[in-house]
Design a protein around this motif. Sequence first.
Motif, PDB file in Angstrom:
ATOM      1  N   PHE A 130       0.826  -1.213   0.000  1.00  0.00           N
ATOM      2  CA  PHE A 130       0.000   0.000   0.000  1.00  0.00           C
ATOM      3  C   PHE A 130       0.862   1.266   0.000  1.00  0.00           C
ATOM      4  CE2 PHE A 130      -3.053  -3.127   1.360  1.00  0.00           C
ATOM      5  CZ  PHE A 130      -4.262  -2.673   0.845  1.00  0.00           C
ATOM      6  N   ILE A 135      -0.389   5.035   0.589  1.00  0.00           N
ATOM      7  CA  ILE A 135      -1.359   4.721   1.642  1.00  0.00           C
ATOM      8  C   ILE A 135      -0.626   4.124   2.830  1.00  0.00           C
ATOM      9  CG2 ILE A 135      -3.413   3.387   2.256  1.00  0.00           C
ATOM     10  CD1 ILE A 135      -4.173   3.369  -0.688  1.00  0.00           C
ATOM     11  N   GLU A 136      -0.735   4.758   3.966  1.00  0.00           N
ATOM     12  CA  GLU A 136      -0.139   4.251   5.194  1.00  0.00           C
ATOM     13  C   GLU A 136      -1.226   3.608   6.047  1.00  0.00           C
ATOM     14  OE1 GLU A 136       1.984   7.245   7.262  1.00  0.00           O
ATOM     15  OE2 GLU A 136       3.373   7.664   5.604  1.00  0.00           O
ATOM     16  N   ILE A 137      -0.911   2.459   6.610  1.00  0.00           N
ATOM     17  CA  ILE A 137      -1.884   1.729   7.436  1.00  0.00           C
ATOM     18  C   ILE A 137      -1.509   1.808   8.912  1.00  0.00           C
ATOM     19  CG2 ILE A 137      -2.965  -0.501   7.872  1.00  0.00           C
ATOM     20  CD1 ILE A 137      -2.511  -1.221   4.967  1.00  0.00           C
ATOM     21  N   THR A 140      -2.046   4.855  11.909  1.00  0.00           N
ATOM     22  CA  THR A 140      -3.111   5.730  11.415  1.00  0.00           C
ATOM     23  C   THR A 140      -4.455   5.173  11.870  1.00  0.00           C
ATOM     24  OG1 THR A 140      -3.420   4.538   9.321  1.00  0.00           O
ATOM     25  CG2 THR A 140      -1.733   6.261   9.358  1.00  0.00           C
ATOM     26  N   LEU A 142      -6.697   4.192   9.905  1.00  0.00           N
ATOM     27  CA  LEU A 142      -6.952   3.018   9.072  1.00  0.00           C
ATOM     28  C   LEU A 142      -6.395   1.761   9.734  1.00  0.00           C
ATOM     29  CD1 LEU A 142      -7.898   1.720   6.445  1.00  0.00           C
ATOM     30  CD2 LEU A 142      -5.710   2.393   5.403  1.00  0.00           C
TER      31      LEU A 142
END
Length: 277
Positions: A130, A135-137, A140, A142
């Motif tokens: 990601f 996109i950081e998971i 975060t 998320l």
Amino acid sequence: MSAARRQQRVIPGFGLSLGVTVTMLSLIVLIPLCSLVIYTLELSPAEFWETVTRARVLSSLWVSVSTALCAALVNTVMGLVLAWVLVRYDFPGKRVMDGMIELPFALPTAVAGIALTHLTTTNGWVGSLFARFGIEIAYTRLGITVALVFVGIPFVARSVQPVLEKLDPQYEEAAHMLGAGRGYTFFHVILPELRAPLMAGFSMAFARGIGEYGSVVFIAGNTPYETEIAPLLIMSELQEYDYSAATSLALVMLAISFLVLLANAAVQHRAARRSNG
């Protein structure tokens, strides 16, 4: 009551059974919750309101509630799909998959949090994929949602699965014979029968997500006003020996969870009345 019905009773009479039930419920649930309320009553209403409306408290509550809600919605869909596959199809490894559903119940939440964090960092197997798209998971909101999805999906799957197993396939056959398509049959014949268990699973997953700590604390990053969850803030208040602030925040979380479960109980009661009526 007739003598024949009395003989059908396996456990002792109503009085003794009710006494044991109330005693166990009081020792395990009511007394700890009452102690929480008693500690909070040491504050005046103005002090309590000032404590629970601080910017950091409101931010942590919003992070916990919003991520728990998103995770519960995801679990409602994915739990339904998972239960559908396990009930309606036969395939190799089905029993293994069926047993793996309850793994989040047995696995220590801290272990799950560490594993998910390693997977979703920018250097992890999942996080690196990601990261290519920006996109950081991990660290975060998320990432918090991902952890809560892992923890909460068994609630939905196990709520829907037994109802789906008992669902009479003749209703679907009748709908197909009358010319209904698969989509119409699912949304108008099958789904109405699954609304109550779906609501039950959603409510339990949501309530569990609000108070989840172990699997979230590692992946959250715990940045104040960004990814700090309410349970972590309670732990911080306890470490600073601010018991009144900790119990006040805990009471707010208790009230939110109680309202969610109360709404679920009302829905279940209404569904039971409809089925009996």
